[in-house]
Design an enzyme around this catalytic site. Structure first.
Site, PDB file in Angstrom:
ATOM      1  N   ASP A  61      10.808  -1.525   7.029  1.00 39.35           N
ATOM      2  CA  ASP A  61      10.022  -1.854   8.219  1.00 39.35           C
ATOM      3  C   ASP A  61       9.785  -3.363   8.340  1.00 39.35           C
ATOM      4  O   ASP A  61       9.164  -3.827   9.290  1.00 39.35           O
ATOM      5  CB  ASP A  61       8.693  -1.086   8.263  1.00 39.35           C
ATOM      6  CG  ASP A  61       7.951  -1.106   6.949  1.00 39.35           C
ATOM      7  OD1 ASP A  61       8.370  -1.852   6.040  1.00 39.35           O
ATOM      8  OD2 ASP A  61       6.956  -0.375   6.815  1.00 39.35           O
ATOM      9  N   HIS A 102       1.403   3.659  -0.580  1.00 38.11           N
ATOM     10  CA  HIS A 102      -0.013   3.628  -0.167  1.00 38.11           C
ATOM     11  C   HIS A 102      -0.865   4.717  -0.826  1.00 38.11           C
ATOM     12  O   HIS A 102      -2.087   4.612  -0.812  1.00 38.11           O
ATOM     13  CB  HIS A 102      -0.139   3.787   1.350  1.00 38.11           C
ATOM     14  CG  HIS A 102       0.462   2.672   2.138  1.00 38.11           C
ATOM     15  ND1 HIS A 102       0.141   1.345   1.927  1.00 38.11           N
ATOM     16  CD2 HIS A 102       1.392   2.679   3.144  1.00 38.11           C
ATOM     17  CE1 HIS A 102       0.833   0.587   2.777  1.00 38.11           C
ATOM     18  NE2 HIS A 102       1.600   1.373   3.518  1.00 38.11           N
ATOM     19  N   GLY A 143      -1.643   6.248   4.779  1.00 36.26           N
ATOM     20  CA  GLY A 143      -0.481   5.640   5.431  1.00 36.26           C
ATOM     21  C   GLY A 143       0.816   6.396   5.266  1.00 36.26           C
ATOM     22  O   GLY A 143       1.823   5.821   4.841  1.00 36.26           O
ATOM     23  N   ASP A 154       8.225  -4.272   1.659  1.00 35.64           N
ATOM     24  CA  ASP A 154       7.807  -3.523   2.846  1.00 35.64           C
ATOM     25  C   ASP A 154       6.930  -4.439   3.706  1.00 35.64           C
ATOM     26  O   ASP A 154       6.268  -5.326   3.173  1.00 35.64           O
ATOM     27  CB  ASP A 154       6.988  -2.317   2.346  1.00 35.64           C
ATOM     28  CG  ASP A 154       6.747  -1.231   3.367  1.00 35.64           C
ATOM     29  OD1 ASP A 154       5.971  -1.478   4.296  1.00 35.64           O
ATOM     30  OD2 ASP A 154       7.298  -0.126   3.219  1.00 35.64           O
ATOM     31  N   HIS A 177       4.228  -3.646   4.995  1.00 36.22           N
ATOM     32  CA  HIS A 177       2.830  -3.322   4.664  1.00 36.22           C
ATOM     33  C   HIS A 177       2.542  -3.637   3.191  1.00 36.22           C
ATOM     34  O   HIS A 177       3.411  -3.482   2.338  1.00 36.22           O
ATOM     35  CB  HIS A 177       2.551  -1.835   4.925  1.00 36.22           C
ATOM     36  CG  HIS A 177       2.764  -1.438   6.354  1.00 36.22           C
ATOM     37  ND1 HIS A 177       3.938  -0.872   6.807  1.00 36.22           N
ATOM     38  CD2 HIS A 177       1.952  -1.547   7.440  1.00 36.22           C
ATOM     39  CE1 HIS A 177       3.843  -0.644   8.110  1.00 36.22           C
ATOM     40  NE2 HIS A 177       2.649  -1.047   8.518  1.00 36.22           N
ATOM     41  N   TYR A 180      10.908   2.571  10.381  1.00 36.92           N
ATOM     42  CA  TYR A 180      10.609   3.521  11.454  1.00 36.92           C
ATOM     43  C   TYR A 180      11.572   3.441  12.637  1.00 36.92           C
ATOM     44  O   TYR A 180      11.391   4.138  13.614  1.00 36.92           O
ATOM     45  CB  TYR A 180       9.139   3.336  11.879  1.00 36.92           C
ATOM     46  CG  TYR A 180       8.266   3.449  10.656  1.00 36.92           C
ATOM     47  CD1 TYR A 180       8.029   4.698  10.076  1.00 36.92           C
ATOM     48  CD2 TYR A 180       7.791   2.325   9.996  1.00 36.92           C
ATOM     49  CE1 TYR A 180       7.314   4.812   8.899  1.00 36.92           C
ATOM     50  CE2 TYR A 180       7.072   2.435   8.816  1.00 36.92           C
ATOM     51  CZ  TYR A 180       6.840   3.686   8.273  1.00 36.92           C
ATOM     52  OH  TYR A 180       6.153   3.807   7.092  1.00 36.92           O
TER      53      TYR A 180
END
Length: 428
Positions: free
Chosen positions: A261, A137, A145, A172, A174, A300
């Site tokens: 994640d 990010h 992020g 990911d 994201h 996470y």
């Protein structure tokens, strides 16, 4: 036909000792856990293990603005109240906090990805792994992020010195916005990101309609997905799109960001992949037999991150791992069943067949606009190492070591990992 891939693996125990704060979801401690799991399975005996060099500010400034790098270098938790304007300007504070040894943390994870790219460029390995990297990010002049320095962009810039075209793939949960943005106007890097999109999900970008601009038009591919995507839907879509991308784009090297994640039950994620589903993507990319740089990223629920990246290290080594986790310094985290694989949950898959089919059609339509690999004029290759003049007497001898000397420091077994145990309570 080569018989066996040579794999370089980068790790520095100090990377897991930094602490973002008690309620922050990012836990670098997961990197120590991953590493000890890799050791407990004996995978280090099949790879060359390297401690990365700490990237110099001038190397970080190959992509990031000099003033931003200098700010990261200077700022400390006890000084931050003196710089309210800079904190705002560089988007540092809440999501991306200032903590002790922040700059060194950036130097280590970025140094690992840069070193990985250089070893690939020089033909010293076929696959290079830096699980500490993948912070996709970070922007040219801003943190974003939980990411401060965009090691992926720095690694790709290295690879571009030797390869006309580099393919970047991101799994990911994201959107890989920082990498996409860095190469949005060029056809020398194709970025392909599979991610959750919609409902104000961070970072809010990554629509299928975002395809690049100018020379980079159609060289950014976004695969926006909804909650609950499962192994079957994800891996089929991934393989279909990536096979077509490699066929049409013909990259010289691949960078694969393996953010964990996207696994089921991630603290910040909303996908429903098992470790087998996630690692199937890694297995598929490996089959292209192109120089491959593999990084970590998000993730996470740290015990699942460690499981995932250990399995994927095994995949890259063509090594099947026992589902029963061997004893290691972090074994207590893997209870109560102490098994390596995690399954999907019963989360509903909101990605209908018609939705996935529509996304695939749109991506293929964009790829048709490229049709065949672009011709790239190669320029003179810049030198590998931009190191300013330092006063040798003032330099820490570890940081002064040149790349060749570092490369000779192949460390196997537990030679330098004894002090890695993070006995600080990390707030989870």
């Amino acid at each position: 036909m080569k018989t066996k891939d040579r794999i370089a693996y980068f790790y520095d125990g100090d990377v897991g000792n930094v602490y973002f704060g008690p309620n922050h979801p990012m836990k670098p401690h997961r990197l120590c856990m991953t590493h000890h799991l890799v050791l407990s399975y004996g995978l280090h005996q099949k790879m060359e293990i390297y401690r990365p060099h700490k990237a110099y500010p001038v190397e970080l400034a190959q992509f990031h603005s000099t003033d931003y790098v200098e700010f990261l270098h200077r700022i400390t938790p006890d000084k931050q109240h003196l710089f309210p304007n800079e904190l705002k300007k560089y988007n540092v504070g809440e999501d991306s906090p200032i903590f002790d040894n922040l700059f060194e943390f950036c130097q280590i994870y970025a140094g690992g990805t840069i070193d990985a790219a250089r070893r690939l460029n020089n033909g010293l390995c076929d696959i290079a792994i830096n699980w500490a990297g993948g912070l996709h990010h970070a922007k040219k002049c801003q943190a974003s992020g939980f990411c401060y320095i965009n090691d992926l962009v720095l690694g790709i810039l290295e690879l571009l010195k030797y390869h006309a075209r580099v393919l970047y793939i991101d799994i990911d949960v994201h959107h890989g916005d920082g990498v996409e943005e860095a190469f949005y106007f060029t056809d020398r890097v194709m970025t392909v990101s599979f991610h959750k999109y919609g409902d104000m999900f961070f970072p809010g970008t990554g629509d299928v309609k975002e395809t690049g601009e100018r020379e980079g038009k159609y060289y950014a591919i976004n695969v926006p997905l909804k909650d609950g995507i499962d192994d079957n839907s994800f891996t089929r879509l991934f393989k279909t799109i990536i096979a077509k991308v490699v066929e049409i784009y013909s990259p010289g090297a691949i960078v694969l960001q393996c953010g964990a994640d996207s696994l089921a039950r991630d603290r910040l994620g909303c996908f429903n992949l098992s470790i087998d589903g996630h690692s199937e993507c890694v297995k598929f990319v490996k089959k292209f037999n192109l120089p491959l740089l593999v990084t970590g990223g998000g993730g996470y629920t740290k015990e699942n991150v460690a499981r995932c990246w250990t399995v994927e290290t095994g995949v890259l080594l063509d090594t099947e791992l026992s589902n029963e986790i061997p004893d290691n310094d972090y074994i207590k985290y893997f209870g109560p069943d102490y098994s390596l694989k995690i399954q999907s949950s019963n989360l509903e898959n909101l990605n209908s067949k018609s939705y996935i089919s529509a996304i695939k059609s749109q991506v293929f339509e964009n790829l048709r606009c490229i049709q065949h690999a672009p011709s790239v004029q190669m320029h003179e290759v810049p030198p590998d190492f931009y190191i300013p003049d330092f006063d040798e007497a003032e330099q820490n001898p570890d940081e002064r070591m040149d790349q060749h000397a570092q490369d000779k420091q192949i460390q196997r077994d537990d030679e330098y990992y004894d002090g890695d145990n993070d006995n600080m309570d990390d707030g989870t």
